[in-house]
Design an enzyme around this catalytic site. Structure first.
Site, short mmCIF file in Angstrom:
data_model
loop_
_atom_site.label_atom_id
_atom_site.label_comp_id
_atom_site.label_asym_id
_atom_site.label_seq_id
_atom_site.Cartn_x
_atom_site.Cartn_y
_atom_site.Cartn_z
N LYS A 1 15.54 -59.82 1.26
CA LYS A 1 14.88 -59.03 0.22
C LYS A 1 15.09 -57.57 0.60
O LYS A 1 14.73 -57.14 1.69
CB LYS A 1 13.40 -59.34 0.12
CG LYS A 1 12.78 -58.78 -1.17
CD LYS A 1 11.28 -58.80 -1.20
CE LYS A 1 10.65 -57.60 -0.56
NZ LYS A 1 11.02 -56.28 -1.11
N GLY B 1 7.29 -54.41 8.92
CA GLY B 1 6.61 -53.54 7.96
C GLY B 1 5.16 -53.34 8.32
O GLY B 1 4.79 -53.44 9.49
N SER B 2 4.35 -53.11 7.31
CA SER B 2 2.96 -52.73 7.57
C SER B 2 2.10 -53.95 7.89
O SER B 2 2.41 -55.08 7.53
CB SER B 2 2.37 -52.01 6.35
OG SER B 2 2.07 -52.94 5.34
N ARG B 3 0.97 -53.69 8.54
CA ARG B 3 0.09 -54.78 8.90
C ARG B 3 -0.55 -55.47 7.69
O ARG B 3 -0.56 -56.71 7.65
CB ARG B 3 -0.99 -54.29 9.87
CG ARG B 3 -1.67 -55.46 10.56
CD ARG B 3 -2.93 -55.07 11.33
NE ARG B 3 -2.66 -54.12 12.39
CZ ARG B 3 -3.58 -53.70 13.25
NH1 ARG B 3 -4.81 -54.18 13.17
NH2 ARG B 3 -3.29 -52.82 14.18
N GLY C 1 2.09 -57.64 6.16
CA GLY C 1 2.47 -58.68 7.12
C GLY C 1 1.43 -59.78 7.19
O GLY C 1 1.77 -60.98 7.20
N GLU D 1 6.79 -58.04 12.66
CA GLU D 1 6.63 -56.87 13.51
C GLU D 1 5.85 -55.89 12.67
O GLU D 1 6.37 -55.36 11.69
CB GLU D 1 8.01 -56.34 13.90
CG GLU D 1 7.96 -55.43 15.09
CD GLU D 1 8.77 -54.20 14.84
OE1 GLU D 1 8.14 -53.14 14.64
OE2 GLU D 1 10.01 -54.31 14.81
N CYS E 1 8.80 -47.72 14.70
CA CYS E 1 7.79 -48.67 15.18
C CYS E 1 7.29 -48.28 16.55
O CYS E 1 6.18 -48.62 16.94
CB CYS E 1 8.37 -50.07 15.33
SG CYS E 1 9.51 -50.56 14.06
N GLU F 1 -2.73 -47.07 13.10
CA GLU F 1 -1.34 -46.60 13.16
C GLU F 1 -1.12 -45.58 12.05
O GLU F 1 -1.39 -45.86 10.88
CB GLU F 1 -0.35 -47.76 12.97
CG GLU F 1 1.10 -47.33 13.15
CD GLU F 1 2.11 -48.39 12.75
OE1 GLU F 1 3.20 -48.42 13.34
OE2 GLU F 1 1.82 -49.19 11.83
#
Lengths: 523, 523
Positions: A178, A235-237, A240, A257, A294, A386
């Site tokens: 994607k 990507g972002s939490r 994710g 991640e 990251c 973050e």
């Protein structure tokens, strides 16, 4: 302008789609002309069906052909480098040099070539033979892998060309990529090169498929489709965690991640010895890629001292003096701005920056915040947020015990760095802090900034939750990153001629390491 | 009689508990005298706090002492074998010989000794050194491991002595074991021997802790506690899935071995060649341990033929003639009975058995069911139900294509077996079926029943979901089973003296295999 086509089952075809989106040049804020489709479920379903067939076919194909594909693809990327770099620069505003041309693109083709070498060598299969009992096992392809790349690496982590892609393919899995919606055209161009390379190598044409965007609903449905073998996401939490829940509800391994604030700790002896140099190193690392890495240091831990004040002043000066760079998107700047506000609301003091910055595109002033360890511990959760971009938080501690308490309060991170003196004066404190930091990070560094992740078999670009979804795996480092996309397959009393080549008594490949009755043997 | 005490933080202490349960002798249906506590959350909290400290201490301890503990424990089990076997026989009704005394107990001490050898050798750490870049990584303890053992192996899979326990300890993790409520006294006796061995080896006394039972609520809370490093569970799918959801919500790796029907496929040539022998082998495997094995063949696939009818008749005769053995519990028989009813409701025909059987304890008649492949495909989900016990379903197919369709319809399983002729007449069909079966099983067997899982480095006692929770790991096989309980830890530019021993340039342990710049080197 025509809507871009999706790559499904070996063809560039019109998407099943009711809506489109357009990318933007973040340096100029100008919308780019091509409309890209938001695919309906039908595209996913077709891609999954084609991937399932490709997965079967790939299992019969010699590793040499997989390696040949990866190498042909790397060559194609190099041949088309000018066009790719132009597209990526247009969509991300990342500098052409030094970055896209001389760092990220070479890294990307290097990863593909390392993956090719790993596929060819076959040692990643960890073939284990118990000759006496005639039981043998090895890692084998897990099935179609869905790869969702991040916004910040248009080549090296792209779903259709990055480290996850290379690892999944090297194992022998088809990939459904994607695209990240911030760089669809770059992704399209890469996919074109991949498709040509599939033809060159004679792999199933559905080995690489690519769609641009999905509704949230279809995205989650894709995560939980039983035809998917594994999922990789960077990507972002918040995103994710939603993907994680959907994938795990179907029992599908999902490698995420997600987030990391990458604590960097300066001990007193190091500050005394080389404070000026450390300020420079720190500022360079924090501002590299506008902090959109990251592994960007978001949290700096220091002793309360004059040397710390000197270092922070120097960092603040560099932050002020160095022009901020365009960020990847308007949304990215908005998130960064919200993050800085949240840190300030949680009690962090602004040293410099803290607002949007002038200049073309979406810029934010290089931002340094600070607080005490005592306060950090009292607003622990809020201050571990973050903040993705060119902002960092310095925390000063009265003594090593307080520093230890801060370390023990940390969530899981990808990295943690400790700078200590060369003369040994920090060794006692190091020995107190390092064991605690070790448990909170995937990679422990000495006297080195965490940015810049080498593609080495010994690398771990992973870490405890919530930096990733599983502390036993790495997203970078070949061949170790391949294991994520493999299933362990055992053969018990299976006749010699029916075994996969890598498990036969005699093996043709002279490079392959195998564990035979407890001894590692090559070839 | 006094309520049994729980083992927390090195002490046998009165449980925090509001209620108790008692075990039963399933051979006599007599309740056993000792009340065992159902612990409140306070016991979990105390155990977690003690385990967290033990985890820290264990990280500093030399592998030799961990190995010494595992060996002392194995010795203690052997010294107390008579008492342990008596307790296990009383609580499970499993035969003393051949089973508890001469199979399961020796296997258990063998596992502990193999785990000791792996801990001492350190090769499981997969130390990888990139000398040029000075990047190094290895596997390291993941933190406290909660182990929940199943009902069917009071020693070899017991939470406080079995394969998961041995693997978690060998890595250097403390274990919190939850006893299975069908054999609490056996578990108590084992824990006593473990505690003595901890003292002998000088390990932290909270390295092994044990509680008997928890409320569902506290059990799920334990799964999601952030102090837990990983979880291992062997048991039923409904329970496993609930634990999985709780653990994954906290980002904790959870290794479940949940269910498997272990398809066994007989090809025509094999039936022609040695049908009588195969009938015997099959019946023996199905009835071993009253079918209460994870790898018991619950699904037999055969061609429609006279030879198949002959085989099924012979199996039916053995099933009828051989007295059924007591099952592990009343509840187990009830589940078995419900399972057989469900299969019949889904259209399977009863060949023999199908009801509870006479004799002391809880017995169920050895049960053979059958149906056609066509029907199996039409009631696919219902007919893949795992029926835990001495019952099996035979499915006859008109041709290899139909057999293939059945195989493709299967959920993930631990094992799959194919019997083919020695003369080669089945080879074409084998080549059609085996690749499909391969993708649905963790262990593919030729001409061999799946029961009996060798503890070999090449073993895979794992498989695709939902037989387990991750296809990349095995619950049996040392040292491969250890990786489940390890985190990948990288050291980047870390000074030589600060590295763990296994990552230093020069290593003292002559046995350790390490991957140095791409080459496996020992010592």
């Amino acid at each position: 302008m025509d809507v871009a086509k999706v790559l499904i089952a070996g063809d560039w075809r019109k998407a099943n789609s009711d809506s489109t989106f357009q990318a933007e040049n973040p340096a100029t804020r100008q919308q780019l002309p091509t409309p890209f489709p938001i695919s309906n479920w039908k595209d996913c379903d077709d891609a999954l069906a084609a991937a399932s067939h490709a997965a079967q076919d790939l299992r019969k194909i010699e590793p040499e052909r997989i390696a040949a594909f990866l190498e042909a693809y790397a060559n194609n990327i190099e041949s088309s480098a000018a066009q790719l770099i132009e597209a990526a620069h247009e969509e991300t505003a990342l500098p052409i040099s030094p970055r896209l041309k001389d760092v990220e693109l070479p890294r990307t083709v290097n990863q593909l070539r390392q993956a090719a070498a790993a596929a060819r060598e076959e040692s990643w299969k960890h073939a284990a033979l118990d000759l006496k009992l005639n039981i043998r096992s090895c890692f084998a392809p897990i099935g179609p892998v869905v790869v969702l790349g991040p916004n910040n690496f248009p080549f090296a982590f792209n779903g259709v060309s990055g480290g996850d892609f290379a690892a999944a393919i090297a194992v022998g899995n088809p990939v459904i990529a994607k695209a990240h919606p911030l760089h669809p055209n770059t992704t399209r161009l890469l996919a074109e090169e991949a498709l040509k390379a599939l033809a060159t190598a004679g792999l199933p044409m559905a080995t690489v498929q690519m769609i641009y965007q999905l509704s949230n609903e279809d995205g989650l449905r894709l995560m939980s489709d039983p035809r998917v073998g594994a999922i990789a996401f960077t990507g972002s939490r918040p995103v994710g965690l939603r993907l994680k829940e959907a994938a795990e509800s179907a029992g599908t391994p999902v490698y995420l991640e997600m987030s990391s604030i990458n604590p960097v700790i300066f001990l007193p002896g190091a500050l005394a010895e080389r404070g000026d140099q450390l300020a420079q190193e720190l500022a360079d690392s924090c501002l590299a890629g506008s902090g959109q890495f990251c592994t960007s240091p978001n949290l700096i831990l220091l002793p309360q001292s004059d040397a710390t004040e000197t270092l922070l002043q120097k960092v603040a000066t560099i932050f002020k003096d160095r022009p901020s760079q365009p960020l990847l998107s308007s949304g990215g700047r908005e998130h960064l701005s919200q993050g800085v506000t949240a840190l300030r609301d949680a009690g962090a003091q602004l040293v410099t920056g803290g607002d949007i910055a002038d200049g073309p595109g979406y810029r934010y002033a290089n931002t340094l915040l600070r607080t005490t360890a005592q306060h950090f511990l009292s607003s622990n959760k809020a201050l571990q947020r973050e903040v993705f971009g060119n902002a960092t938080l310095a925390v000063t501690a009265t003594d090593p015990a307080q520093l230890l308490e801060v370390i023990q309060s940390l969530e899981g991170n990808l990295t943690g760095s400790i700078y200590s003196s060369n003369s040994g004066t920090d060794d006692v404190v190091y020995d107190q802090l390092a064991p605690a930091l070790r448990q909170h990070v995937g990679r422990l560094l000495n006297d080195k900034m965490p940015t810049g992740v080498a593609v080495s078999p010994a690398m771990n670009h992973g870490g405890p939750y919530p930096s990733t979804s599983h502390p036993g795996f790495t997203a970078v480092g070949i061949p170790t990153s391949l294991t994520r996309f493999a299933a362990l397959q055992c053969y018990d009393n299976v006749r010699q001629s029916r075994l996969p080549n890598v498990l036969k008594d005699k093996i043709e490949n002279p490079a392959t390491w195998r564990l035979i009755d407890g001894t590692w043997v090559q070839g």
